[in-house]
Design an enzyme around this catalytic site. Structure first.
Site, PDB file in Angstrom:
ATOM      1  N   CYS A  51       0.924  -1.099  -0.044  1.00 37.88           N
ATOM      2  CA  CYS A  51       0.000   0.097   0.076  1.00 37.88           C
ATOM      3  C   CYS A  51       0.880   1.165   0.056  1.00 37.88           C
ATOM      4  O   CYS A  51       0.321   2.276  -0.072  1.00 37.88           O
ATOM      5  CB  CYS A  51      -1.037   0.059   1.048  1.00 37.88           C
ATOM      6  SG  CYS A  51      -0.256   0.322   2.638  1.00 37.88           S
ATOM      7  N   CYS A  66      20.666 -11.800  11.401  1.00 37.30           N
ATOM      8  CA  CYS A  66      19.681 -12.575  11.431  1.00 37.30           C
ATOM      9  C   CYS A  66      19.249 -13.315  10.168  1.00 37.30           C
ATOM     10  O   CYS A  66      18.463 -14.326   9.823  1.00 37.30           O
ATOM     11  CB  CYS A  66      18.540 -12.062  11.970  1.00 37.30           C
ATOM     12  SG  CYS A  66      17.619 -11.005  11.331  1.00 37.30           S
ATOM     13  N   CYS A  97       1.392  -4.258   8.537  1.00 41.12           N
ATOM     14  CA  CYS A  97       1.164  -2.766   8.328  1.00 41.12           C
ATOM     15  C   CYS A  97      -0.107  -2.257   8.669  1.00 41.12           C
ATOM     16  O   CYS A  97      -1.207  -2.910   8.468  1.00 41.12           O
ATOM     17  CB  CYS A  97       1.188  -2.494   6.664  1.00 41.12           C
ATOM     18  SG  CYS A  97       0.807  -1.150   5.941  1.00 41.12           S
ATOM     19  N   HIS A 103       1.283  -8.599   6.125  1.00 43.96           N
ATOM     20  CA  HIS A 103       2.277  -8.941   6.924  1.00 43.96           C
ATOM     21  C   HIS A 103       3.810  -8.461   6.970  1.00 43.96           C
ATOM     22  O   HIS A 103       4.130  -8.500   5.555  1.00 43.96           O
ATOM     23  CB  HIS A 103       2.518 -10.695   7.022  1.00 43.96           C
ATOM     24  CG  HIS A 103       3.554 -11.372   7.679  1.00 43.96           C
ATOM     25  ND1 HIS A 103       3.462 -11.696   8.857  1.00 43.96           N
ATOM     26  CD2 HIS A 103       4.877 -11.735   7.183  1.00 43.96           C
ATOM     27  CE1 HIS A 103       4.770 -12.144   9.336  1.00 43.96           C
ATOM     28  NE2 HIS A 103       5.452 -12.457   8.222  1.00 43.96           N
ATOM     29  N   HIS A 106       8.281  -9.961  12.053  1.00 41.03           N
ATOM     30  CA  HIS A 106       8.032 -10.080  13.491  1.00 41.03           C
ATOM     31  C   HIS A 106       9.104  -9.300  14.315  1.00 41.03           C
ATOM     32  O   HIS A 106      10.098  -8.859  13.991  1.00 41.03           O
ATOM     33  CB  HIS A 106       8.419 -11.717  13.852  1.00 41.03           C
ATOM     34  CG  HIS A 106       7.199 -12.577  13.636  1.00 41.03           C
ATOM     35  ND1 HIS A 106       7.539 -13.225  12.398  1.00 41.03           N
ATOM     36  CD2 HIS A 106       6.165 -13.097  14.018  1.00 41.03           C
ATOM     37  CE1 HIS A 106       6.496 -13.894  12.073  1.00 41.03           C
ATOM     38  NE2 HIS A 106       5.722 -14.073  13.059  1.00 41.03           N
ATOM     39  N   ASP A 110      15.143  -8.694  21.461  1.00 43.45           N
ATOM     40  CA  ASP A 110      16.474  -9.037  21.413  1.00 43.45           C
ATOM     41  C   ASP A 110      17.522  -8.240  20.751  1.00 43.45           C
ATOM     42  O   ASP A 110      18.547  -8.668  20.250  1.00 43.45           O
ATOM     43  CB  ASP A 110      16.980 -10.503  21.226  1.00 43.45           C
ATOM     44  CG  ASP A 110      16.298 -10.719  19.529  1.00 43.45           C
ATOM     45  OD1 ASP A 110      15.958  -9.948  19.029  1.00 43.45           O
ATOM     46  OD2 ASP A 110      16.370 -11.822  19.197  1.00 43.45           O
ATOM     47  N   ARG A 119      14.144  -5.863  17.991  1.00 42.65           N
ATOM     48  CA  ARG A 119      14.495  -6.125  16.646  1.00 42.65           C
ATOM     49  C   ARG A 119      13.214  -6.337  15.873  1.00 42.65           C
ATOM     50  O   ARG A 119      12.651  -7.341  16.107  1.00 42.65           O
ATOM     51  CB  ARG A 119      15.363  -7.330  16.733  1.00 42.65           C
ATOM     52  CG  ARG A 119      15.816  -7.626  15.259  1.00 42.65           C
ATOM     53  CD  ARG A 119      17.111  -8.962  15.412  1.00 42.65           C
ATOM     54  NE  ARG A 119      16.664  -9.927  16.301  1.00 42.65           N
ATOM     55  CZ  ARG A 119      16.103 -11.058  15.566  1.00 42.65           C
ATOM     56  NH1 ARG A 119      15.525 -11.299  14.245  1.00 42.65           N
ATOM     57  NH2 ARG A 119      15.482 -11.987  16.455  1.00 42.65           N
ATOM     58  N   CYS A 121      12.463  -7.822  12.794  1.00 43.33           N
ATOM     59  CA  CYS A 121      12.753  -8.566  11.706  1.00 43.33           C
ATOM     60  C   CYS A 121      11.907  -8.674  10.609  1.00 43.33           C
ATOM     61  O   CYS A 121      10.852  -9.227  10.698  1.00 43.33           O
ATOM     62  CB  CYS A 121      13.146  -9.854  12.303  1.00 43.33           C
ATOM     63  SG  CYS A 121      13.704 -11.141  11.320  1.00 43.33           S
TER      64      CYS A 121
END
Length: 133
Positions: A51, A66, A97, A103, A106, A110, A119, A121
């Site tokens: 979007c 990571c 969002c 999606h 996450h 940490d 964090r 990710c």
């Protein structure tokens, strides 16, 4: 939740590539160390690929090693929403969002050495980078 941007599943499928759809609309995950923004240092704003909402600033991006782009904070708290995620035998917090419900990834507690200790990710495929001029 009612989002500002609402589309049918068919409209999302027409707009997004197969891989984008799998991550953004079905909460998939791209493979670690394969995303286009994992190692980028370009200054700018990261936007939702679905979007175009502004979600993260490059100033908050850090190298967490990571395999996915990591940020210590969203551009503003109202830009993302948090959903408890208990899939895959884990208890995590999904980041979406807030404008369209897509999606992103996450958030974990940490992010050692960052101002927030968090964090975010985030999947590269869920974002576009608008470089600063």
């Amino acid at each position: 939740m009612a989002y500002e941007v609402q589309k049918t599943d068919e409209e999302w499928r027409e707009q997004l590539s197969r891989d984008e759809y799998a991550v953004l609309r079905k909460a998939g995950t791209e493979r670690a160390f394969t995303g286009e923004y994992t190692d980028t240092k370009t200054v700018g704003v990261y936007r939702c690929r679905a979007c175009d909402a502004e979600l993260f600033k490059s100033e908050t991006k850090f190298d967490s090693h990571c395999g996915w782009p990591s940020f210590y904070a969203p551009l503003a708290e109202d830009r993302v929403e948090y959903i408890e995620d208990t899939t895959m035998g884990m208890k995590r917090v999904e980041v979406r969002c807030a404008n369209c419900g897509s999606h992103m990834g996450h958030v974990f507690d940490d992010g050692y050495g960052t101002p927030t200790g968090q964090r975010y990710c985030i999947n590269s495929i869920s974002m576009t980078l608008e470089p600063e001029e």
